[in-house]
Write a protein that holds these residues in place. Structure first.
Motif, PDB file in Angstrom:
ATOM      1  N   MET A 258       0.852  -1.186   0.000  1.00  0.00           N
ATOM      2  CA  MET A 258       0.000   0.000   0.000  1.00  0.00           C
ATOM      3  C   MET A 258       0.891   1.240   0.000  1.00  0.00           C
ATOM      4  N   ILE A 259       0.493   2.257  -0.749  1.00  0.00           N
ATOM      5  CA  ILE A 259       1.262   3.497  -0.782  1.00  0.00           C
ATOM      6  C   ILE A 259       0.345   4.686  -0.492  1.00  0.00           C
ATOM      7  N   VAL A 260       0.915   5.652   0.217  1.00  0.00           N
ATOM      8  CA  VAL A 260       0.214   6.885   0.544  1.00  0.00           C
ATOM      9  C   VAL A 260       0.885   8.011  -0.232  1.00  0.00           C
ATOM     10  N   VAL A 261       0.158   8.616  -1.155  1.00  0.00           N
ATOM     11  CA  VAL A 261       0.699   9.694  -1.985  1.00  0.00           C
ATOM     12  C   VAL A 261       0.366  11.023  -1.340  1.00  0.00           C
ATOM     13  N   MET A 262       1.388  11.784  -1.008  1.00  0.00           N
ATOM     14  CA  MET A 262       1.198  13.088  -0.386  1.00  0.00           C
ATOM     15  C   MET A 262       1.033  14.171  -1.450  1.00  0.00           C
ATOM     16  N   LYS A 263       0.337  15.220  -1.105  1.00  0.00           N
ATOM     17  CA  LYS A 263       0.158  16.343  -2.016  1.00  0.00           C
ATOM     18  C   LYS A 263       1.467  17.132  -2.155  1.00  0.00           C
ATOM     19  N   VAL A 264       1.582  17.842  -3.261  1.00  0.00           N
ATOM     20  CA  VAL A 264       2.750  18.691  -3.475  1.00  0.00           C
ATOM     21  C   VAL A 264       2.852  19.702  -2.339  1.00  0.00           C
ATOM     22  N   GLY A 265       4.053  19.807  -1.773  1.00  0.00           N
ATOM     23  CA  GLY A 265       4.274  20.764  -0.699  1.00  0.00           C
ATOM     24  C   GLY A 265       3.943  20.256   0.679  1.00  0.00           C
ATOM     25  N   ALA A 266       3.658  18.972   0.812  1.00  0.00           N
ATOM     26  CA  ALA A 266       3.344  18.414   2.135  1.00  0.00           C
ATOM     27  C   ALA A 266       4.503  18.655   3.090  1.00  0.00           C
ATOM     28  N   PRO A 267       4.248  19.211   4.279  1.00  0.00           N
ATOM     29  CA  PRO A 267       5.336  19.520   5.222  1.00  0.00           C
ATOM     30  C   PRO A 267       6.023  18.253   5.734  1.00  0.00           C
ATOM     31  N   ASP A 268       7.320  18.352   5.974  1.00  0.00           N
ATOM     32  CA  ASP A 268       8.075  17.223   6.513  1.00  0.00           C
ATOM     33  C   ASP A 268       7.504  16.767   7.852  1.00  0.00           C
ATOM     34  N   GLU A 269       7.031  17.737   8.635  1.00  0.00           N
ATOM     35  CA  GLU A 269       6.495  17.397   9.952  1.00  0.00           C
ATOM     36  C   GLU A 269       5.262  16.507   9.831  1.00  0.00           C
ATOM     37  N   GLU A 270       4.423  16.760   8.812  1.00  0.00           N
ATOM     38  CA  GLU A 270       3.219  15.957   8.621  1.00  0.00           C
ATOM     39  C   GLU A 270       3.568  14.558   8.127  1.00  0.00           C
ATOM     40  N   VAL A 271       4.579  14.465   7.280  1.00  0.00           N
ATOM     41  CA  VAL A 271       5.039  13.152   6.817  1.00  0.00           C
ATOM     42  C   VAL A 271       5.573  12.347   7.999  1.00  0.00           C
ATOM     43  N   ALA A 272       6.349  13.010   8.872  1.00  0.00           N
ATOM     44  CA  ALA A 272       6.895  12.335  10.052  1.00  0.00           C
ATOM     45  C   ALA A 272       5.783  11.886  10.987  1.00  0.00           C
ATOM     46  N   ARG A 273       4.745  12.738  11.168  1.00  0.00           N
ATOM     47  CA  ARG A 273       3.622  12.364  12.040  1.00  0.00           C
ATOM     48  C   ARG A 273       2.897  11.131  11.511  1.00  0.00           C
ATOM     49  N   LEU A 274       2.667  11.093  10.205  1.00  0.00           N
ATOM     50  CA  LEU A 274       1.993   9.946   9.613  1.00  0.00           C
ATOM     51  C   LEU A 274       2.835   8.684   9.737  1.00  0.00           C
ATOM     52  N   ASN A 275       4.148   8.831   9.555  1.00  0.00           N
ATOM     53  CA  ASN A 275       5.023   7.670   9.710  1.00  0.00           C
ATOM     54  C   ASN A 275       4.924   7.082  11.116  1.00  0.00           C
ATOM     55  N   GLN A 276       4.896   7.948  12.117  1.00  0.00           N
ATOM     56  CA  GLN A 276       4.762   7.473  13.495  1.00  0.00           C
ATOM     57  C   GLN A 276       3.422   6.769  13.708  1.00  0.00           C
ATOM     58  N   GLU A 277       2.383   7.313  13.110  1.00  0.00           N
ATOM     59  CA  GLU A 277       1.055   6.701  13.226  1.00  0.00           C
ATOM     60  C   GLU A 277       1.042   5.315  12.590  1.00  0.00           C
ATOM     61  N   PHE A 278       1.636   5.208  11.392  1.00  0.00           N
ATOM     62  CA  PHE A 278       1.651   3.914  10.707  1.00  0.00           C
ATOM     63  C   PHE A 278       2.495   2.889  11.485  1.00  0.00           C
ATOM     64  N   GLN A 279       3.577   3.345  12.090  1.00  0.00           N
ATOM     65  CA  GLN A 279       4.402   2.446  12.899  1.00  0.00           C
ATOM     66  C   GLN A 279       3.614   1.911  14.088  1.00  0.00           C
ATOM     67  N   SER A 280       2.759   2.744  14.667  1.00  0.00           N
ATOM     68  CA  SER A 280       1.943   2.301  15.802  1.00  0.00           C
ATOM     69  C   SER A 280       0.933   1.244  15.399  1.00  0.00           C
ATOM     70  N   TRP A 281       0.655   1.142  14.089  1.00  0.00           N
ATOM     71  CA  TRP A 281      -0.254   0.102  13.578  1.00  0.00           C
ATOM     72  C   TRP A 281       0.489  -1.203  13.298  1.00  0.00           C
ATOM     73  N   GLY A 282       1.802  -1.232  13.531  1.00  0.00           N
ATOM     74  CA  GLY A 282       2.586  -2.422  13.254  1.00  0.00           C
ATOM     75  C   GLY A 282       3.082  -2.497  11.824  1.00  0.00           C
ATOM     76  N   LEU A 283       3.028  -1.384  11.087  1.00  0.00           N
ATOM     77  CA  LEU A 283       3.481  -1.342   9.702  1.00  0.00           C
ATOM     78  C   LEU A 283       4.894  -0.762   9.632  1.00  0.00           C
ATOM     79  N   THR A 284       5.558  -1.003   8.499  1.00  0.00           N
ATOM     80  CA  THR A 284       6.872  -0.424   8.249  1.00  0.00           C
ATOM     81  C   THR A 284       6.743   0.632   7.161  1.00  0.00           C
ATOM     82  N   PRO A 285       6.728   1.914   7.534  1.00  0.00           N
ATOM     83  CA  PRO A 285       6.627   2.968   6.517  1.00  0.00           C
ATOM     84  C   PRO A 285       7.996   3.314   5.943  1.00  0.00           C
ATOM     85  N   GLU A 286       8.042   3.553   4.640  1.00  0.00           N
ATOM     86  CA  GLU A 286       9.267   3.958   3.970  1.00  0.00           C
ATOM     87  C   GLU A 286       8.964   5.207   3.141  1.00  0.00           C
TER      88      GLU A 286
END
Length: 353
Positions: free
Chosen positions: A1-29
């Protein structure tokens, strides 16, 4: 599964989502492309609802499933963007990519002695090659055939690297030899016979050197890509796929059947760069130039061509090796013509800006 971010998505929001996905037991890249950032999710995603995930952030443009069995290797995983394998060499950093000039790798099947390997390196470098190939350890069908000089040949490859400035590509056959070979090689080759040696694939995936993965002689495209998936899953994203001919029913006139149709097929399936080996693919030197030109026309990103100063006396694969003189004509006339027409031929050093 892939999550496509909008152009200009802040790094902080990408990092927040990565932490959320990790809490689900997933490996985000996180994959940062030229225009968009994509988060690849590896793990048990079967029960996740793509539409609900899109509501997690106003910066999420789209959530897509990767349906193919190979995930990280899939072109979808990078949202259609090609990967770029950057290989440092003594004089430059060479990119392997569909968006870069064609890379040419040349040299003998096996390292025989110091004078031969250094002469070959200097001559293929003068003709425009960027990498030297040469086997220190050689897998052979017969146990009585020349198996390579082993560790002593690695020292000769290092000497050729120093004398020519070329990058080195050589094969690793055994996990026990991996660290020593990685000290000399700029790219580690996994040969056709080891394409499904999964222990070896995991080991080369756990180290940082780029990996050249040759297609097995009877391997399907899916099997080949799943072998590459082992390397990427182990942590190494720098994989180059090499088509070297497959075994079919007619072996009277050529050693193998060179599958050039695999170039557009792979281009649609994977983001990884593609190399073609017309030497093993045909097994006869007289056929190599035509198939090398055809490979460029079909869209290859790199070529691997066997060159030996005296093919008649080569200890392995002499019949498919070009002489340095024939290789020079091939590079300067035939390949450059096709490469320039496709806009993929590297400029000579004197012309480079």
């Amino acid at each position: 599964m892939i999550v496509v971010m909008k152009v200009g998505a802040p790094d902080e929001e990408v990092a927040r989502l990565n932490q959320e996905f990790q809490s689900w037991g997933l490996t985000p890249e996180t994959i940062v492309g030229k225009h968009k950032t994509v988060i690849g999710l590896v793990g048990d995603t079967i029960d996740l609802d793509a539409l609900q995930m899109q509501d997690m952030s106003p910066w999420i443009e789209q959530v897509l499933r990767v349906e193919k069995p190979f995930k990280r290797v899939s072109r979808e995983y990078r949202h259609g963007e090609p990967s770029e394998v950057m290989v440092p060499t003594p004089n430059d950093v060479i990119p392997f990519s569909e968006q870069a000039p064609i890379v040419v790798v040349a040299g003998p099947c096996s390292v025989e002695n110091e004078a031969m390997i250094i002469e070959t390196a200097q001559r293929v470098k003068a003709s425009g090659a960027q990498f030297l190939r040469g086997g220190a350890y050689k897998p052979r069908t017969s146990p009585y055939a020349f198996q390579g000089h082993g560790e002593s040949a690695l020292e000769l490859l290092a000497a050729a690297r120093a004398a020519s400035g070329l990058g080195i590509i050589t094969e690793v056959m055994d996990t026990a030899d991996l660290d020593r070979i990685a000290e000399v090689a700029d790219v580690l080759q996994v040969g056709a016979r080891n394409m499904q040696n999964f222990s070896l694939l995991k080991k080369v995936g756990a180290q940082d050197k780029p990996v050249l993965l040759k297609r097995g002689m009877s391997a399907t495209i899916d099997e080949w890509l799943m072998a590459a998936e082992y390397i990427l899953a182990a942590g190494n994203p720098n994989v180059i796929l090499c088509e070297r001919g497959i075994r079919t029913f007619d072996r009277q006139y050529a050693r193998n059947t060179l599958d050039l149709a695999v170039i557009p097929v792979l281009r649609s399936l994977t983001h990884l760069p593609i190399m073609i080996d017309p030497s093993h693919g045909t097994g006869k030197a007289e056929y190599v130039p035509a198939m090398a030109m055809a490979a460029i026309a079909a869209g290859t990103d790199a070529l691997m061509i066997e060159v030996h100063p005296n093919p008649a006396k080569a200890l392995s694969d002499g019949p498919q090796s070009l002489t340095p003189e024939r290789f020079d004509r091939l590079m300067q006339a035939e390949l450059s013509l096709i490469g320039q027409a496709t806009g993929r031929w590297p400029k000579p050093a004197a012309m480079a800006l």
